[in-house]
Scaffold this motif. Structure first.
Motif: not given
Length: 265
Positions: A75, A79-80, A82-83
């Protein structure tokens, strides 16, 4: 042969035993474990000496699902995560599809718990034999994370209401219940687990590898088709199979009352 977190052993009958060997992390599907499993199934699928694959595990858990500490660390990006999460889920889905698409029959030998993506592995294998002491669950709802990817394999193995009960409650079910609903083939005493699995594997290994690969591929393909399309497809598979050397040999051996000599072709 050893490869750290995944042990490999091929016996004289062509039975390849893959043993997940990360008991400290309860054989979690870390990136390293998924890479090892993906590579092992791909290689085994191409190895003519391998006739059947048994997937087992060392330690008190068969597989506890994804490594949540590793996932949490993912995390940290802007992008927290996402990727990172996208990459991990894609990798996990690839492993599960690799089991289904592997031309060799795959048998899960389950001891301890198989939860979340660990339960997904069991459901993805062609057969599963479990110790009576083993337990299964899709517990994502307990932590606000629905087991959506395990749901894919689970819903293709058990009836909708049984699958949804597991997914919606997150409750652990015993091996006896897993056998009742079709998640595993058999629940046997722990001391008989390896012997039972090996006996089944040897029975399968004695068949033509070509025939087994043909049948496994056709089974998974036809079940997604409408009835008429499935019959058209299966009929063509039968025609092609009848023209194979091993079908000719097997039928001749049956008529002549002798053991067949497979060419695996």
């Amino acid at each position: 042969m050893t490869d750290g977190i995944l042990l490999r052993n091929l016996d004289a009958d062509g039975i390849l035993r893959l043993t997940m060997n990360d008991p400290a992390r309860r054989n979690a599907l870390s990136e390293a474990m998924m890479t090892a499993l993906g590579t092992a199934f791909a290689e085994a699928g191409q190895d003519r000496e391998v006739r059947v694959i048994v997937l087992a595990a060392n330690g008190p858990a068969f597989c506890a699902g994804h490594d949540l500490k590793e996932m949490t660390a993912g995390r940290s990006g802007a992008d927290r995560g996402r990727g990172y999460f996208t990459r991990v889920m894609t990798q996990c889905s690839g492993v599960m599809q690799g089991i289904v698409n592997c031309p060799k029959p795959v048998i899960a030998e389950v001891t301890g718990i198989a939860t979340a993506a660990g339960c997904q592995i069991v459901a993805s294998c062609d057969l599963a034999i479990a110790a009576e002491t083993s337990k299964f669950s899709t517990p994502g709802v307990h932590i606000g994370l629905f087991c959506s990817t395990p749901m894919v394999a689970l819903s293709r193995n058990v009836a909708n209401k049984h699958a949804l009960e597991m997914l919606l409650t997150g409750d652990m079910i015993p091996a006896s219940r897993a056998a009742e609903i079709g998640l595993v083939n058999r629940a046997v005493p722990a001391e008989a687990l390896c012997e039972t699995t090996t006996e089944i594997a040897r029975t399968i290994a004695s068949k033509s590898s070509m025939t087994l690969a043909t049948g496994k591929r056709a089974f998974y393909a036809q079940r997604e088709m409408p009835l008429f399309e499935a019959y058209d497809y299966a009929s063509q598979v039968m025609v092609d199979n009848m023209l194979a050397r091993d079908a000719e040999e097997g039928i001749a051996a049956f008529i002549e009352k002798r053991a067949p000599e497979w060419q695996d072709a």
